[in-house]
Design a protein around this motif. Structure first.
Motif, PDB file in Angstrom:
ATOM      1  N   TYR A  60       6.602  40.031 -20.325  1.00  0.00           N
ATOM      2  CA  TYR A  60       6.026  38.744 -19.949  1.00  0.00           C
ATOM      3  C   TYR A  60       6.763  38.127 -18.766  1.00  0.00           C
ATOM      4  O   TYR A  60       7.981  38.004 -18.779  1.00  0.00           O
ATOM      5  N   ALA A  62       7.762  35.083 -17.028  1.00  0.00           N
ATOM      6  CA  ALA A  62       7.862  33.654 -17.334  1.00  0.00           C
ATOM      7  C   ALA A  62       7.986  32.808 -16.073  1.00  0.00           C
ATOM      8  O   ALA A  62       7.634  31.629 -16.078  1.00  0.00           O
ATOM      9  N   LYS A 113       7.309  33.127 -11.666  1.00  0.00           N
ATOM     10  CA  LYS A 113       6.687  33.966 -10.652  1.00  0.00           C
ATOM     11  C   LYS A 113       6.956  33.421  -9.257  1.00  0.00           C
ATOM     12  O   LYS A 113       6.389  32.402  -8.872  1.00  0.00           O
ATOM     13  N   HIS A 143       3.219  22.475 -19.195  1.00  0.00           N
ATOM     14  CA  HIS A 143       2.933  22.655 -20.621  1.00  0.00           C
ATOM     15  C   HIS A 143       3.970  23.554 -21.276  1.00  0.00           C
ATOM     16  O   HIS A 143       4.718  24.249 -20.588  1.00  0.00           O
ATOM     17  N   GLY A 148       5.566  26.640 -22.638  1.00  0.00           N
ATOM     18  CA  GLY A 148       5.386  28.028 -22.200  1.00  0.00           C
ATOM     19  C   GLY A 148       5.278  28.184 -20.693  1.00  0.00           C
ATOM     20  O   GLY A 148       5.156  29.302 -20.189  1.00  0.00           O
ATOM     21  N   ALA A 149       5.349  27.084 -19.953  1.00  0.00           N
ATOM     22  CA  ALA A 149       5.177  27.137 -18.492  1.00  0.00           C
ATOM     23  C   ALA A 149       6.350  27.801 -17.777  1.00  0.00           C
ATOM     24  O   ALA A 149       6.216  28.271 -16.655  1.00  0.00           O
ATOM     25  N   GLY A 150       7.527  27.789 -18.435  1.00  0.00           N
ATOM     26  CA  GLY A 150       8.697  28.420 -17.821  1.00  0.00           C
ATOM     27  C   GLY A 150       9.853  27.466 -17.567  1.00  0.00           C
ATOM     28  O   GLY A 150      10.856  27.849 -16.943  1.00  0.00           O
ATOM     29  N   ASP A 208       3.222  25.936 -13.973  1.00  0.00           N
ATOM     30  CA  ASP A 208       2.025  26.281 -14.733  1.00  0.00           C
ATOM     31  C   ASP A 208       1.999  27.798 -14.885  1.00  0.00           C
ATOM     32  O   ASP A 208       1.899  28.524 -13.887  1.00  0.00           O
ATOM     33  N   HIS A 209       2.123  28.273 -16.120  1.00  0.00           N
ATOM     34  CA  HIS A 209       2.170  29.707 -16.380  1.00  0.00           C
ATOM     35  C   HIS A 209       3.112  30.436 -15.425  1.00  0.00           C
ATOM     36  O   HIS A 209       2.782  31.485 -14.869  1.00  0.00           O
ATOM     37  N   GLY A 210       4.282  29.860 -15.194  1.00  0.00           N
ATOM     38  CA  GLY A 210       5.303  30.525 -14.389  1.00  0.00           C
ATOM     39  C   GLY A 210       5.196  30.304 -12.893  1.00  0.00           C
ATOM     40  O   GLY A 210       6.088  30.704 -12.143  1.00  0.00           O
ATOM     41  N   HIS A 211       4.104  29.654 -12.445  1.00  0.00           N
ATOM     42  CA  HIS A 211       3.963  29.349 -11.011  1.00  0.00           C
ATOM     43  C   HIS A 211       4.443  27.921 -10.745  1.00  0.00           C
ATOM     44  O   HIS A 211       4.164  27.020 -11.537  1.00  0.00           O
TER      45      HIS A 211
END
Ligand code: ADP
Ligand code: ADP
Length: 226
Positions: free
Chosen positions: A17, A19, A21, A38, A40-42, A213-216
């Motif tokens: 995964y 986390a 990017k 959120h 889990g965003a990293g 956001d999702h690692g970005h």
């Protein structure tokens, strides 16, 4: 002066995964910024790369111009003395006095006893717990316990202070009070990073905000000058 620098940082955990990017940003000495996004965003991952509980998969993290990839296991304690950490669950030693809890980083650093006593007294005063040196954490409210956690993180005057959801367990009034400490308490020149999913609260404090956001890294928002 640039104190903290992320250069194209990615972090992939075992299992695959990703986390974080390709994260790049810089922060100045004395700057305060929030990391939001959120669950889990990293956010936690980003902070862990700073105190080196994790290493990046690609890219570089620099503190005070030093690439942390050059910090070997032997150098970790010295690096961590430069980075203050506040946890959501404060992680105080419950069977030790407030004095002992706050003094800990200074004791580890080998600071002289008289200097320790002076600095612990001053910092407890400043978090509103003056005169409570002998109390045990168990005798305090959760908001007060978190103040002790913050006092412990700043007493060594770190270059960087990182806090992961420091008000996650507090009700909104207490949370606002504790959050205000992050703007008031650190030594001049300390770069402060606070992770919080509470965007509403973060906006009220009118500081720079990095949005994950999702690692970005999707936004780097600076409130207009007052
Ligand atoms: P946040 O702090 O924003 O909630 P985290 O940095 O804790 O986000 O987690 C980002 C993502 O990485 C999540 O999907 C999480 O499950 C995953 N993750 C975090 N730590 C690990 C780990 N040690 N091993 C595998 N996956 C992890
Ligand atoms: P925090 O938000 O304080 O980092 P977490 O509950 O996200 O707390 O993580 C606690 C521990 O579990 C961390 O050491 C993290 O690396 C690990 N962890 C988190 N998510 C995962 C995951 N999906 N797989 C494996 N380990 C994880």
């Amino acid at each position: 002066m640039t104190l903290l620098r992320f250069e194209h940082v990615s972090k992939q955990y075992a299992g695959g995964y990703e986390a974080l990017k390709d994260i790049s940003f810089e922060a100045e000495a004395g700057e305060m910024l929030f990391i939001t996004g959120h669950s889990g965003a990293g956010k936690s991952t980003l902070l862990r790369l700073i105190h080196l509980s994790e290493r990046p998969t690609r890219g570089a993290v620099l503190v005070g111009g030093r690439n942390l990839a050059t910090v070997r296991r032997r150098g970790l304690p010295q690096h961590r003395r430069r980075v203050g950490v506040v946890f959501q669950d404060h992680r105080l030693l419950m069977d030790r006095s407030l004095f002992d809890n706050v003094a800990l980083p200074l004791v580890i650093a080998g600071t002289a006893r008289a200097e320790i006593e002076k600095r612990v007294r001053v910092i407890l005063e400043r978090v509103g717990l003056g005169g409570r040196e002998r109390a045990l954490p168990i005798m305090l409210s959760s908001g007060e316990q978190q103040r002790v956690g913050i006092a412990r993180a700043v007493v060594g005057r770190p270059d960087v202070l990182v806090a992961d959801e420091p008000t996650g367990n507090l009700d909104p009034d207490l949370a606002a009070e504790v959050m205000a400490l992050f703007t008031e308490l650190p030594a001049q020149g300390t770069c402060v990073l606070v992770a919080s999913h509470d965007l509403h609260q973060v906006r009220r404090l009118r500081r720079r905000v990095l949005v994950l956001d999702h690692g970005h890294l999707i936004d780097d928002y600076r409130p207009e000058a007052a």
